[in-house]
Write a protein that holds these residues in place. Structure first.
Motif, PDB file in Angstrom:
ATOM      1  N   SER A 181       5.716 -15.321   3.870  1.00  9.06           N
ATOM      2  CA  SER A 181       4.807 -15.368   2.713  1.00  9.06           C
ATOM      3  C   SER A 181       5.110 -14.248   1.732  1.00  9.06           C
ATOM      4  O   SER A 181       5.072 -14.448   0.512  1.00  9.06           O
ATOM      5  CB  SER A 181       3.349 -15.196   3.154  1.00  9.06           C
ATOM      6  N   ALA A 235       8.358 -16.604  12.900  1.00  4.54           N
ATOM      7  CA  ALA A 235       7.009 -16.519  13.457  1.00  4.54           C
ATOM      8  C   ALA A 235       6.016 -15.935  12.458  1.00  4.54           C
ATOM      9  O   ALA A 235       6.399 -15.365  11.428  1.00  4.54           O
ATOM     10  CB  ALA A 235       7.033 -15.658  14.711  1.00  4.54           C
ATOM     11  N   ASN A 236       4.768 -16.080  12.794  1.00  2.00           N
ATOM     12  CA  ASN A 236       3.671 -15.438  12.104  1.00  2.00           C
ATOM     13  C   ASN A 236       3.967 -13.948  11.901  1.00  2.00           C
ATOM     14  O   ASN A 236       4.296 -13.264  12.863  1.00  2.00           O
ATOM     15  CB  ASN A 236       2.458 -15.616  13.045  1.00  2.00           C
ATOM     16  N   ASP A 296       0.810  -1.227   0.000  1.00  2.00           N
ATOM     17  CA  ASP A 296       0.000   0.000   0.000  1.00  2.00           C
ATOM     18  C   ASP A 296       0.840   1.273   0.000  1.00  2.00           C
ATOM     19  O   ASP A 296       0.433   2.275   0.603  1.00  2.00           O
ATOM     20  CB  ASP A 296      -0.933   0.030   1.228  1.00  2.00           C
ATOM     21  N   ALA A 346       6.470 -12.606  10.200  1.00  2.90           N
ATOM     22  CA  ALA A 346       7.889 -12.269  10.016  1.00  2.90           C
ATOM     23  C   ALA A 346       8.203 -11.827   8.588  1.00  2.90           C
ATOM     24  O   ALA A 346       9.165 -11.092   8.354  1.00  2.90           O
ATOM     25  CB  ALA A 346       8.765 -13.474  10.390  1.00  2.90           C
ATOM     26  N   GLU A 378       3.873 -22.790   3.970  1.00  2.00           N
ATOM     27  CA  GLU A 378       3.259 -23.360   5.181  1.00  2.00           C
ATOM     28  C   GLU A 378       2.482 -24.657   4.917  1.00  2.00           C
ATOM     29  O   GLU A 378       1.289 -24.748   5.245  1.00  2.00           O
ATOM     30  CB  GLU A 378       2.292 -22.308   5.748  1.00  2.00           C
ATOM     31  N   VAL A 438       7.580  -3.939   4.643  1.00  3.43           N
ATOM     32  CA  VAL A 438       7.468  -5.259   5.270  1.00  3.43           C
ATOM     33  C   VAL A 438       8.746  -6.085   5.131  1.00  3.43           C
ATOM     34  O   VAL A 438       9.167  -6.748   6.060  1.00  3.43           O
ATOM     35  CB  VAL A 438       6.248  -6.000   4.693  1.00  3.43           C
ATOM     36  N   GLU A 483      -2.145  -7.977  -3.859  1.00  3.03           N
ATOM     37  CA  GLU A 483      -2.278  -7.482  -2.483  1.00  3.03           C
ATOM     38  C   GLU A 483      -1.683  -6.086  -2.329  1.00  3.03           C
ATOM     39  O   GLU A 483      -1.377  -5.655  -1.228  1.00  3.03           O
ATOM     40  CB  GLU A 483      -1.578  -8.445  -1.532  1.00  3.03           C
TER      41      GLU A 483
END
Ligand code: ATP
Length: 248
Positions: free
Chosen positions: A47, A41-42, A17, A44, A172, A22, A60
């Motif tokens: 993806s 971890a989730n 955006d 991080a 995952e 990220v 996205e």
């Protein structure tokens, strides 16, 4: 040159955006014929890293704003997902993504859409998938939406195989699955790696399982790679054990 990097991600930044930074300079390599784990971890950034390679970020509103990505010596960061599939790079998305209303076999057939092949070749590819995934053969006529989570994950990997991949980006694969099914899936991944020479970059929160089946691992935290090493080394490293063992 067998030692030349096969897939290399060089210092990429990704912004969502236009404002949310990220990935803050991620570099990694996958040598030909290897399984490389991307751990952490989730949230991080695992993806996001996979999607920047397969160029699935656009949907996205994510952009690679710095760095570059090379596959077999050529820059790939501006290729479309379809062009990447034709070059042999294919992502299996998190959450499985089979078409629930199609049968397992119909799902697998959709995986060959980028190839112009004869019926005989199509049959050969299907037989190969069924050879590695006997459960899919048993369930070939079942609607995918009514099969188990493990079977849907297998279906998603099987569909990727139908495209004759060189390199699979697997996001995952263990998500939501019982430990025994996770082992079954990783055994098949290893088998495909050894017998079909498919290279894998796999994102996993399930650190210890992933390291058991990988050659090399990278650990991500907050959009950066914070540690890397041979899978054996990481699996026995005290910091990794302390911080990542209980994560999944
Ligand atoms: P997970 O296991 O949840 O997939 P991950 O390590 O793969 O975790 P990412 O999904 O890559 O992490 O997310 C990294 C960061 O980017 C997170 O802070 C997440 O909230 C953010 N993020 C992911 N997708 C988007 C998006 N479409 N727009 C804005 N921010 C996003």
């Amino acid at each position: 040159n067998d030692q030349a990097p096969y897939l290399s991600v060089n210092n990429i930044e990704v912004i969502y955006d236009h404002v949310i930074l990220v990935l803050k300079g991620v570099s990694l390599e996958v040598p030909k014929g290897k399984i490389v784990a991307l751990l952490g971890a989730n949230g991080a950034g695992k993806s996001t890293t996979l999607k920047s390679i397969s160029n699935l970020l656009g949907a996205e509103r994510g952009d690679v704003t710095k760095g570059n990505i090379e596959f077999r010596g050529a820059r790939i960061e501006s290729l479309t997902p379809n062009e990447l599939v034709k070059r042999g790079v294919i992502q299996v998305m998190e959450g499985r993504h089979c078409f629930g209303h199609l049968t397992i076999e119909e799902n697998l057939l959709t995986g060959a859409y980028t190839r112009r092949i004869s019926r005989a070749e199509l049959k050969e590819s299907l037989d190969k998938v069924y050879h590695y995934f006997p459960r899919l053969k048993e369930r070939r006529a079942s609607q995918a939406g009514y099969t188990s989570g493990g079977e849907q994950q297998m279906c998603a990997i099987g569909r990727a195989l139908m495209a004759k991949p060189e390199m699979i980006l697997l996001d995952e694969p263990s998500m939501g699955l019982a430990p025994q099914i996770v082992e079954e899936i990783f055994e098949i991944v290893k088998d495909l790696n050894v017998k079909e020479q498919v290279s894998f970059l796999l994102a996993e929160q399930n650190t210890m399982v992933a390291l058991r089946y990988s050659d090399f691992g990278y650990i991500m935290e907050n959009g950066r790679i914070v540690m890397e090493g041979e899978a054996n080394y990481l699996a026995n490293n005290e910091d990794v054990k302390e911080f990542y063992l209980g994560l999944s």
